[in-house]
Design an enzyme around this catalytic site. Structure first.
Site, mmCIF file in Angstrom:
data_model
loop_
_atom_site.group_PDB
_atom_site.id
_atom_site.type_symbol
_atom_site.label_atom_id
_atom_site.label_comp_id
_atom_site.label_asym_id
_atom_site.label_seq_id
_atom_site.Cartn_x
_atom_site.Cartn_y
_atom_site.Cartn_z
ATOM 1 N N GLU A 1 56.263 78.430 -48.709
ATOM 2 C CA GLU A 1 57.124 79.495 -48.370
ATOM 3 C C GLU A 1 57.346 79.424 -46.625
ATOM 4 O OE1 GLU A 1 54.075 79.931 -49.298
ATOM 5 O OE2 GLU A 1 52.732 81.381 -48.284
ATOM 6 N N ASP B 1 40.920 75.603 -49.197
ATOM 7 C CA ASP B 1 41.693 75.119 -50.467
ATOM 8 C C ASP B 1 40.971 75.470 -51.599
ATOM 9 O OD1 ASP B 1 44.345 73.941 -51.165
ATOM 10 O OD2 ASP B 1 42.854 71.942 -51.641
HETATM 11 N N1 BES Z 1 51.665 79.337 -50.518
HETATM 12 C C1 BES Z 1 51.574 78.602 -51.831
HETATM 13 C C2 BES Z 1 51.058 77.226 -51.695
HETATM 14 C C3 BES Z 1 49.900 77.163 -51.122
HETATM 15 C C4 BES Z 1 48.707 78.060 -51.212
HETATM 16 C C5 BES Z 1 49.701 76.259 -50.123
HETATM 17 C C6 BES Z 1 47.714 77.828 -50.581
HETATM 18 C C7 BES Z 1 48.564 75.686 -49.501
HETATM 19 C C8 BES Z 1 47.466 76.407 -49.752
HETATM 20 C C9 BES Z 1 52.842 78.964 -52.458
HETATM 21 O O1 BES Z 1 53.574 80.152 -52.200
HETATM 22 C C10 BES Z 1 52.645 78.941 -53.962
HETATM 23 O O2 BES Z 1 51.992 79.852 -54.424
HETATM 24 N N2 BES Z 1 52.933 78.195 -54.865
HETATM 25 C C11 BES Z 1 52.891 78.116 -56.333
HETATM 26 C C12 BES Z 1 54.048 78.737 -56.671
HETATM 27 C C13 BES Z 1 53.740 79.298 -58.089
HETATM 28 C C14 BES Z 1 52.516 80.244 -57.978
HETATM 29 C C15 BES Z 1 55.009 80.060 -58.386
HETATM 30 C C16 BES Z 1 52.548 76.611 -56.407
HETATM 31 O O3 BES Z 1 52.890 75.643 -55.667
HETATM 32 O O4 BES Z 1 52.545 76.145 -57.758
HETATM 33 ZN ZN ZN Z 2 52.540 81.708 -52.981
#
Ligand code: BES
Ligand code: ZN
Length: 624
Positions: free
Chosen positions: A293, A398
């Site tokens: 995001e 993570d």
């Molecule tokens: N902000 C996250 C991705 C993230 C979280 C990166 C924690 C690093 C550390 C992003 O908004 C997310 O949640 N992506 C998901 C999408 C899904 C839940 C629709 C993904 O990448 O799968």
């Molecule tokens: Zn997310």
């Protein structure tokens, strides 16, 4: 990994081959000292002096895969402040100036997760800290792609992934979600490339490869982002659009045609979109997440280009973060559910508004099944990680990225909605976002806010708020999800399992989600012969839908249905999205296909981003 070099040794090495600037700086000394983290266990930043604005000047060098930059920070120090602390990871610091005067600095010993604290002496009147530096070989946020790893295969590509604590590997920063700053940047890239950031963005290439960016809304450093490549833009509405490599641009614009409708639906729910434009960039397939995001410019995996717009809930998710996360931000990574749980809830509401309740309930049903399976597994191995409020001190944040903050968080909010009614809940959420915009939120502050502004004592007890937040597992008041369409899917599957014949007619109008439910519901007892029959009828192995492929790999690998392996291999070698990699490699290990898993990984690993590589190295016990 390029190991941490104590200051003197680093200087000695610099001295072997000094650049003119380094020659000038040779007198600088650094020391190594012990340092405590601040109130956020994943950052060395402390309240005594905080950053307010970043002026970043950088040159992106694809030849030696390095960014050389000046990070000039405007800071604000409390009375009596003696130091300002930054986070860095594998950065080569050339020199540091405080209000124009060169200064010595100290570094903490290298920590695998945190990198190093950088301590700079200041007076409490100090206004500007300028850090000249370059990125290292082990810059974990950066992925440098060769031309062959892109869609068009004729230009290299660079993208960053800063969340959770990787921003420090490309910018010396106070890398805590609780610290916000505005920024502007001047970035120089090769002249045939476009650069984009989480900021105001160009829509076409410049002649000289120099680009200027501005982010006037304050953001935490995990939302710093940069992408460089042969990228083009296509508008979707006045304020939305899509960036992609030329060969993917048309498909991308088609897939995301509903972007503007989604933004409008979101605004109607919880108030105005606060960031100006909302654009999206489709990245090369090694992007380790589905989406990220980054404000004004969501980064997305190309694996959502299904051709039929069936995977756009991911866009609704990243868009929702423009409120939950980017406006109201988790104070530390222990409060991560405040970002993701709210976002999954909001995502479902956007999907319901744009595509209807029947559609969003299919999504909710898939979410619920996934949550129950994940929670059952986690309760055996890492029970404490099934609490919404996490304890990640001393660990990689993570580790907290599981279904729990996302989907347990979602169902907790849904339970509150169902308890108080949608009208009250929406009013509450709207006020929550508007009342805390550009601020941080802790779990404890949220509970207080909830008690004051939404739940009566009886409602609080009925929801069992404390159990949801502070206890392990999934409480038994988990909301139910009804989907008639999925009930029909269950019938078709049951009839196949009983009769051995696959119904084609009943499935003719099924959408991706019905197929996913079908595949996910295949019983463990299925044989390779039965899977072959399903494949013959429904062509799952040949599917171009990444979600369907990844789901199909589960029962087929478990039953050793060999016809799927070539597809498994080509998928794992070309796609770097961790959400698909982890279950697929796990399935191979679970089916005693360790050797196959390792053979594939050997080929695939060079294509993966550090984030995915770290997880798979652990899973496969891989030693370089
Ligand atoms: N902000 C996250 C991705 C993230 C979280 C990166 C924690 C690093 C550390 C992003 O908004 C997310 O949640 N992506 C998901 C999408 C899904 C839940 C629709 C993904 O990448 O799968
Ligand atoms: Zn997310």
């Amino acid at each position: 990994m390029k190991s941490f070099l104590p200051g003197l040794l680093a200087l000695a090495m610099v001295a072997c081959n000094p650049t003119p600037q380094e020659k000038q700086e040779k007198s600088m000394t650094t020391t190594e000292v012990a340092m405590e983290t601040g109130s956020d266990p994943h950052s060395y930043a402390k309240a005594e002096a905080k950053v307010k604005h970043l002026n970043w000047k950088a040159e992106v060098n694809f030849e030696n895969k390095e960014i050389q930059a000046l990070a000039q920070w405007d800071i604000e120090a409390q009375a009596g402040a003696k130091y300002i602390f930054f986070d860095i990871y594998d950065l080569e610091i050339d020199s540091i100036l405080v209000d124009g005067a060169k200064t010595d600095f100290a570094l903490s010993t290298f920590d695998d997760h945190l990198g190093q604290g950088l301590r700079i002496p200041i007076s409490d009147k100090a206004k500007k800290v300028s850090i000249y530096y370059s990125t290292g070989d082990d810059a974990r946020a950066l992925q440098w792609l060769d031309a062959e790893q892109t869609a068009d295969k004729n230009h290299p590509f660079l993208f960053t992934q800063s969340q959770a604590i990787l921003a420090r590997s490309w910018v010396p920063t106070q890398d805590s979600p609780g610290i916000r700053f505005t920024y502007n940047a001047e970035v120089k890239v090769p002249s045939d490339m476009l650069a984009l950031m989480s900021a105001s963005n160009p829509m076409e290439k410049s002649d000289d490869g120099v680009y200027h960016f501005e982010m006037p809304q304050a953001i935490p450093s995990y939302l710093l982002a940069l992408s460089v490549g042969n990228i083009e833009f296509e508008a979707i509405s006045d304020r939305t659009g899509v960036y992609a490599e030329p060969s993917l641009l048309e498909a991308s614009a088609y897939e995301f045609a509903d972007l503007e409708k989604m933004v409008q639906a979101a605004e109607e729910l919880y108030g105005p979109y606060a960031w100006g434009r909302y654009d999206l960039i489709v990245l090369p397939p090694s992007f380790p997440f589905g989406g990220m995001e980054n404000p004004r410019l969501t980064f997305a995996t190309p694996t959502i280009l299904a051709g039929d717009r069936s995977l756009v809930s991911l866009v609704a998710h990243e868009l929702a973060h423009s409120w939950s996360g980017n406006l109201v931000t988790n104070a530390t990574w222990d409060d991560f559910w405040l970002n993701e749980g709210f976002t999954v809830y909001f995502e479902h509401r956007i999907m319901e508004a744009v595509y209807g309740r029947e559609y969003s309930e299919m999504l909710a049903s898939l979410t619920r099944a996934g949550l129950q399976e994940a929670a059952a597994d986690m309760l055996k191995e890492v029970p404490n990680d099934t609490k919404l409020k996490l304890d990640l001190e001393g660990r990689n944040p993570d580790d907290g990225v599981t279904s729990i903050p996302y989907d347990k968080g979602y169902f907790f909010l849904r339970l509150m909605e169902e308890t108080v009614g949608r009208e009250r809940f929406d009013e509450f959420l709207k006020n929550y976002f508007q009342g805390h915009k550009f601020q941080v939120m802790t779990t404890e502050e949220f509970i207080t806010y909830l008690k004051t502004n939404l739940l009566s004592e009886e409602e609080y007890a009925a929801v069992r708020v404390d159990e949801w937040i502070y206890e392990t597992g999934i409480p038994d008041n988990l909301p139910a999800v009804e989907s008639d369409r999925f009930t029909k899917v269950d019938e078709v599957l049951a009839s196949f399992m009983n009769s051995g014949s696959a119904d084609i007619k009943a499935t003719q109008n099924w959408t991706t989600h019905e197929w996913l439910h079908f595949i996910n519901s295949i019983p463990d007892s299925i044989t390779a012969e039965q899977l072959a029959k399903l494949d013959e009828a429904y062509a799952f192995t040949a599917s171009n839908n990444s979600e369907i492929s990844a789901a199909w790999f589960q029962p087929t690998i478990a039953a050793n249905y060999e016809a799927v392996y070539p597809k498994v291999e080509s998928f794992l070698v070309s796609v770097g999205r961790r959400k698909f990699l982890t279950p697929t490699y796990k399935a191979l290990l679970g089916a005693k296909q360790d050797q196959l898993a390792r053979d594939i990984y050997k080929k695939a690993r060079p294509n993966y981003h550090a984030v995915s590589r770290e997880t798979m190295d652990d899973l496969l016990k891989w030693e370089e």
